[in-house]
Design a protein around this motif. Sequence first.
Motif, PDB file in Angstrom:
ATOM      1  N   LEU B  30       0.916  -1.165   0.026  1.00  0.00           N
ATOM      2  CA  LEU B  30       0.054   0.063   0.108  1.00  0.00           C
ATOM      3  C   LEU B  30       0.806   1.295   0.057  1.00  0.00           C
ATOM      4  O   LEU B  30       0.364   2.463  -0.660  1.00  0.00           O
ATOM      5  CB  LEU B  30      -0.890   0.017   1.297  1.00  0.00           C
ATOM      6  CG  LEU B  30      -2.230  -0.670   0.851  1.00  0.00           C
ATOM      7  CD1 LEU B  30      -3.005  -0.515   2.271  1.00  0.00           C
ATOM      8  CD2 LEU B  30      -3.101  -0.080  -0.238  1.00  0.00           C
ATOM      9  N   TRP B  31       1.929   1.037   0.653  1.00  0.00           N
ATOM     10  CA  TRP B  31       2.754   2.634   0.862  1.00  0.00           C
ATOM     11  C   TRP B  31       3.697   2.745  -0.502  1.00  0.00           C
ATOM     12  O   TRP B  31       4.766   2.925  -0.165  1.00  0.00           O
ATOM     13  CB  TRP B  31       3.545   2.555   2.086  1.00  0.00           C
ATOM     14  CG  TRP B  31       2.718   2.810   3.325  1.00  0.00           C
ATOM     15  CD1 TRP B  31       2.121   1.835   4.128  1.00  0.00           C
ATOM     16  CD2 TRP B  31       2.118   4.204   3.543  1.00  0.00           C
ATOM     17  NE1 TRP B  31       1.195   2.381   5.095  1.00  0.00           N
ATOM     18  CE2 TRP B  31       1.135   3.664   4.670  1.00  0.00           C
ATOM     19  CE3 TRP B  31       2.176   5.392   3.377  1.00  0.00           C
ATOM     20  CZ2 TRP B  31       0.631   4.702   5.683  1.00  0.00           C
ATOM     21  CZ3 TRP B  31       1.494   6.462   4.163  1.00  0.00           C
ATOM     22  CH2 TRP B  31       0.900   5.962   5.094  1.00  0.00           C
ATOM     23  N   SER B  32       2.910   2.521  -1.687  1.00  0.00           N
ATOM     24  CA  SER B  32       3.537   2.930  -2.842  1.00  0.00           C
ATOM     25  C   SER B  32       2.538   3.467  -3.603  1.00  0.00           C
ATOM     26  O   SER B  32       2.590   3.347  -4.809  1.00  0.00           O
ATOM     27  CB  SER B  32       4.362   1.842  -3.352  1.00  0.00           C
ATOM     28  OG  SER B  32       3.452   0.814  -3.585  1.00  0.00           O
ATOM     29  N   VAL B  41      -0.860  18.404   7.625  1.00  0.00           N
ATOM     30  CA  VAL B  41       0.104  17.736   8.285  1.00  0.00           C
ATOM     31  C   VAL B  41       1.421  18.136   8.518  1.00  0.00           C
ATOM     32  O   VAL B  41       1.943  18.756   7.364  1.00  0.00           O
ATOM     33  CB  VAL B  41       0.050  16.100   8.180  1.00  0.00           C
ATOM     34  CG1 VAL B  41      -1.523  15.508   8.514  1.00  0.00           C
ATOM     35  CG2 VAL B  41       0.297  16.019   6.567  1.00  0.00           C
ATOM     36  N   GLU B  42       2.283  17.562   9.393  1.00  0.00           N
ATOM     37  CA  GLU B  42       3.664  17.788   9.176  1.00  0.00           C
ATOM     38  C   GLU B  42       4.292  16.943   8.245  1.00  0.00           C
ATOM     39  O   GLU B  42       4.391  15.823   8.578  1.00  0.00           O
ATOM     40  CB  GLU B  42       4.242  17.790  10.620  1.00  0.00           C
ATOM     41  CG  GLU B  42       4.125  19.132  11.158  1.00  0.00           C
ATOM     42  CD  GLU B  42       5.498  19.462  12.222  1.00  0.00           C
ATOM     43  OE1 GLU B  42       6.518  18.766  11.940  1.00  0.00           O
ATOM     44  OE2 GLU B  42       5.221  20.618  12.840  1.00  0.00           O
ATOM     45  N   CYS B  43       4.749  17.187   6.945  1.00  0.00           N
ATOM     46  CA  CYS B  43       5.377  16.276   6.253  1.00  0.00           C
ATOM     47  C   CYS B  43       6.855  16.639   6.289  1.00  0.00           C
ATOM     48  O   CYS B  43       7.099  17.961   5.918  1.00  0.00           O
ATOM     49  CB  CYS B  43       4.800  16.386   4.834  1.00  0.00           C
ATOM     50  SG  CYS B  43       5.662  15.762   3.541  1.00  0.00           S
ATOM     51  N   PRO B  44       7.809  15.687   6.134  1.00  0.00           N
ATOM     52  CA  PRO B  44       9.387  16.405   6.213  1.00  0.00           C
ATOM     53  C   PRO B  44       9.785  16.536   4.881  1.00  0.00           C
ATOM     54  O   PRO B  44      10.886  17.002   4.813  1.00  0.00           O
ATOM     55  CB  PRO B  44      10.138  14.766   6.653  1.00  0.00           C
ATOM     56  CG  PRO B  44       8.768  13.778   6.300  1.00  0.00           C
ATOM     57  CD  PRO B  44       7.514  14.202   6.728  1.00  0.00           C
ATOM     58  N   LYS B  57       6.965  14.335  -4.521  1.00  0.00           N
ATOM     59  CA  LYS B  57       7.825  14.448  -3.269  1.00  0.00           C
ATOM     60  C   LYS B  57       7.647  13.583  -2.260  1.00  0.00           C
ATOM     61  O   LYS B  57       8.673  13.288  -1.265  1.00  0.00           O
ATOM     62  CB  LYS B  57       7.285  15.954  -2.672  1.00  0.00           C
ATOM     63  CG  LYS B  57       7.638  17.064  -3.507  1.00  0.00           C
ATOM     64  CD  LYS B  57       7.462  18.408  -2.724  1.00  0.00           C
ATOM     65  CE  LYS B  57       8.213  19.662  -3.302  1.00  0.00           C
ATOM     66  NZ  LYS B  57       7.825  20.929  -2.703  1.00  0.00           N
ATOM     67  N   CYS B  58       6.322  12.839  -2.214  1.00  0.00           N
ATOM     68  CA  CYS B  58       6.170  11.962  -1.004  1.00  0.00           C
ATOM     69  C   CYS B  58       7.253  10.899  -0.842  1.00  0.00           C
ATOM     70  O   CYS B  58       7.595  10.123  -1.928  1.00  0.00           O
ATOM     71  CB  CYS B  58       4.714  11.376  -1.139  1.00  0.00           C
ATOM     72  SG  CYS B  58       4.365  10.274   0.150  1.00  0.00           S
ATOM     73  N   ILE B  59       7.738  10.404   0.194  1.00  0.00           N
ATOM     74  CA  ILE B  59       8.586   9.367   0.484  1.00  0.00           C
ATOM     75  C   ILE B  59       7.805   8.213   1.140  1.00  0.00           C
ATOM     76  O   ILE B  59       8.604   7.231   1.651  1.00  0.00           O
ATOM     77  CB  ILE B  59       9.927   9.807   1.187  1.00  0.00           C
ATOM     78  CG1 ILE B  59       9.426  10.252   2.502  1.00  0.00           C
ATOM     79  CG2 ILE B  59      10.688  10.965   0.336  1.00  0.00           C
ATOM     80  CD1 ILE B  59      10.846  10.423   3.467  1.00  0.00           C
ATOM     81  N   PHE B  60       6.600   8.402   1.181  1.00  0.00           N
ATOM     82  CA  PHE B  60       5.839   7.327   1.773  1.00  0.00           C
ATOM     83  C   PHE B  60       6.019   6.952   3.304  1.00  0.00           C
ATOM     84  O   PHE B  60       6.318   5.752   3.642  1.00  0.00           O
ATOM     85  CB  PHE B  60       5.580   6.110   1.060  1.00  0.00           C
ATOM     86  CG  PHE B  60       5.011   6.534  -0.290  1.00  0.00           C
ATOM     87  CD1 PHE B  60       3.559   6.376  -0.348  1.00  0.00           C
ATOM     88  CD2 PHE B  60       5.683   7.078  -1.480  1.00  0.00           C
ATOM     89  CE1 PHE B  60       2.985   6.701  -1.568  1.00  0.00           C
ATOM     90  CE2 PHE B  60       5.095   7.374  -2.613  1.00  0.00           C
ATOM     91  CZ  PHE B  60       3.764   7.220  -2.646  1.00  0.00           C
ATOM     92  N   CYS B  61       6.351   7.869   4.158  1.00  0.00           N
ATOM     93  CA  CYS B  61       7.179   7.732   5.361  1.00  0.00           C
ATOM     94  C   CYS B  61       5.940   7.479   6.605  1.00  0.00           C
ATOM     95  O   CYS B  61       6.484   7.122   7.560  1.00  0.00           O
ATOM     96  CB  CYS B  61       7.963   8.970   5.996  1.00  0.00           C
ATOM     97  SG  CYS B  61       6.974  10.283   6.363  1.00  0.00           S
ATOM     98  N   ARG B  62       4.928   7.688   6.341  1.00  0.00           N
ATOM     99  CA  ARG B  62       3.698   7.245   7.055  1.00  0.00           C
ATOM    100  C   ARG B  62       3.304   8.245   8.091  1.00  0.00           C
ATOM    101  O   ARG B  62       2.634   8.277   9.121  1.00  0.00           O
ATOM    102  CB  ARG B  62       3.661   6.095   7.747  1.00  0.00           C
ATOM    103  CG  ARG B  62       4.075   5.061   6.741  1.00  0.00           C
ATOM    104  CD  ARG B  62       4.168   3.863   7.362  1.00  0.00           C
ATOM    105  NE  ARG B  62       4.924   2.645   6.664  1.00  0.00           N
ATOM    106  CZ  ARG B  62       4.712   1.509   6.460  1.00  0.00           C
ATOM    107  NH1 ARG B  62       4.175   0.862   7.328  1.00  0.00           N
ATOM    108  NH2 ARG B  62       5.368   0.648   5.756  1.00  0.00           N
ATOM    109  N   LYS B  63       3.982   9.507   8.135  1.00  0.00           N
ATOM    110  CA  LYS B  63       3.995  10.330   9.309  1.00  0.00           C
ATOM    111  C   LYS B  63       2.942  11.253   9.258  1.00  0.00           C
ATOM    112  O   LYS B  63       2.216  12.007  10.238  1.00  0.00           O
ATOM    113  CB  LYS B  63       5.237  11.415   9.142  1.00  0.00           C
ATOM    114  CG  LYS B  63       6.644  10.936   9.582  1.00  0.00           C
ATOM    115  CD  LYS B  63       7.580  12.012  10.095  1.00  0.00           C
ATOM    116  CE  LYS B  63       8.783  11.116  10.707  1.00  0.00           C
ATOM    117  NZ  LYS B  63       9.603  11.919  11.474  1.00  0.00           N
TER     118      LYS B  63
HETATM  119  S1  SF4 Z   1       3.721   9.656   3.746  1.00  0.00           S
HETATM  120 FE1  SF4 Z   1       5.352  11.176   4.522  1.00  0.00          FE
HETATM  121  S2  SF4 Z   1       6.153  12.152   2.906  1.00  0.00           S
HETATM  122 FE2  SF4 Z   1       4.301  11.346   2.129  1.00  0.00          FE
HETATM  123  S3  SF4 Z   1       2.922  12.980   2.482  1.00  0.00           S
HETATM  124 FE3  SF4 Z   1       2.816  11.695   4.361  1.00  0.00          FE
HETATM  125  S4  SF4 Z   1       4.157  12.565   5.582  1.00  0.00           S
HETATM  126 FE4  SF4 Z   1       4.508  13.692   3.684  1.00  0.00          FE
END
Ligand code: SF4
Lengths: 388, 208
Positions: B30-32, B41-44, B57-63
């Motif tokens: 799923l995380w692709s 949200v806070e996205c790195p 941009k998304c690195i799929f970090c789940r934050k």
């Molecule tokens: S998964 Fe990580 S990089 Fe992707 S949108 Fe969410 S917080 Fe940002």
Amino acid sequence: MRWYRHDEPHGRFIGSTGGMDIYAETYKESSRREIESTYTKTDQEFIFSYGPASGMLESSEIDLYTPGEIINHVDVGTDVRKRVIRIAQSDPLDALLKIERINGFHGASHAICFISAIEDAMDINPDGMMQYNRIVQLECERIRGNLLVIERMAQAAGFGVPVNQLAFLREKASRIIGRRGGHRYFFGVNSINSSCFNTDVIGKQMGAITEEFQDIFKGLLESKLFINRLQDNGVNNDKVSTGPAARASGLLHDARIDSRTLPYEDTEYSIVANTEKDAYGRFLVRAEEIQVSASIIKQLEKRCTNLRKSEYSLKDGEGMARVESPSGDLFYSVKILNGKIESLGYIPPSIRNIQSFRESMKGNIFTDFHFNWESYGIWTAEAGVVIQ
Amino acid sequence: MIKNLWFLRGLRKGIRTEKFPEENPVEIALWSTELIGEGNVECPVDAIVDGQWNFEKCIFCRKCTPSFAPKGNINIFRVRNNEPAFRKSFHLFPFDSGACGACNAELHNIASPQYDMTRFGIFFTNTPRHADAIVIMGVWTQGMKKALDLALDAMPGPKLVIALGSCASTGGIMGKGALENEKYDVIIGGCPPNPYTILSALEKARGD
Ligand code: SF4
Ligand code: SF4
């Protein structure tokens, strides 16, 4: 620091980082010097350059010094694809996002090792079920890693059928991993005092892969053409080599037996080793390790929790950890100050494997190159990284 | 007796290639896949701005969970320019500018029997001179800059420049993009992109 102590050398030498020499159980201010090769090309030789973009899985610059057939000297450059990663003064969890991506193919090894060093620094004792879960992840990663190495070796021989059959199994392993952690390379699966990887019936699924692998392995063993290309190719005499390369040279170097980071002692398994020393020996070790990993997974699957997130409080301190990645010893050390990473030490196995590979290529011929290179399972991504 | 005939061993396994794209993907992590949600949200990596998710941009970090979550849509790519001339055969030159190995592995995977890129007439080549498209992985690195420029120059036209993964397109969390974003004809999202997404993007890149 729970596992390492500042003392005279104890146990085997692992590597040097941040002015420290790291041994199996101790660390000490650096006194070892790697002898840098100062090879000068002779008039009879020319340099055959390979890469940096060459059809290999990753970029690297390889220079083979040869008068025509025999290779006299090899240089492997990983600086060409050097990534500079800034970690200092980061929050440990922000740093983890980068650590996972140092070598994505071994993402579990890097994440778990780094997190274990952080937990050591913060005096966090993850419970046994979480630790077993982490071991299961590492062994899944090892199975997939060994499948890839053997696939690449078969590819060097131009063996289409086993290459495809191995790729099929590797993809199957990636799907099993992806289904259980949400990500095929373990990104986001592990965190401080937490792991989130579903291990239900994973033993059966990984077991089915290893069973099917046996048939391919048997076929490869019966192939004289393939075996001939591996035997006497890349004889490794490096006494401090690591991972399957060490174990194929009769050295029982394996963090699973001499690192206390993860409780491997709670499982029954034997370290695979032989004394062939060459690419054939490395092929055998990797193939047999697939079975060993499957057995470890089977033993632990029921002793794991699938999702574990435990509270922890931030604490300053220093920590060190070492795990056996599919390519060998992987070490991280961290110093945490005011909740941020003050400094980080790092020893990846690929740096040592590159050294062993270079030495083992001397006296070989060019056509041996691919088989030998692949047999070490080197990842230039983890060797060519600068952490600041 | 025939002892070791790989051909027969291959036949014994039968056809293992899936029916994608005629049928849905058999299995995806799923995380692709596309993230859907709302809120700030806070996205790195600033992949969510004003509640809008940017797959490049998304690195799929789940934050960003639980505000945002992946829903299984694999179509996270952008085709700025396509090239119908590559409909019959499409030769790709993989280029690792500074990747972590996972993008490399996923690109490699489209050759595995489950996906079998050759049924679409897609092949790898190890020289840019024979390439219809360059598939760039990883962040910009000083050392690979020259090789990248040379490879782009050496490719005959028409050609496509493809970014595979967030590092190549925007730098992700590891640095800066391998090329300026506007130089890409095709951008494939993911960290790393999953093989179904890669195949779909390649199909669209030649106007299918
Ligand atoms: S998964 Fe990580 S990089 Fe992707 S949108 Fe969410 S917080 Fe940002
Ligand atoms: S996009 Fe992600 S998977 Fe691809 S090279 Fe960058 S960090 Fe690795």
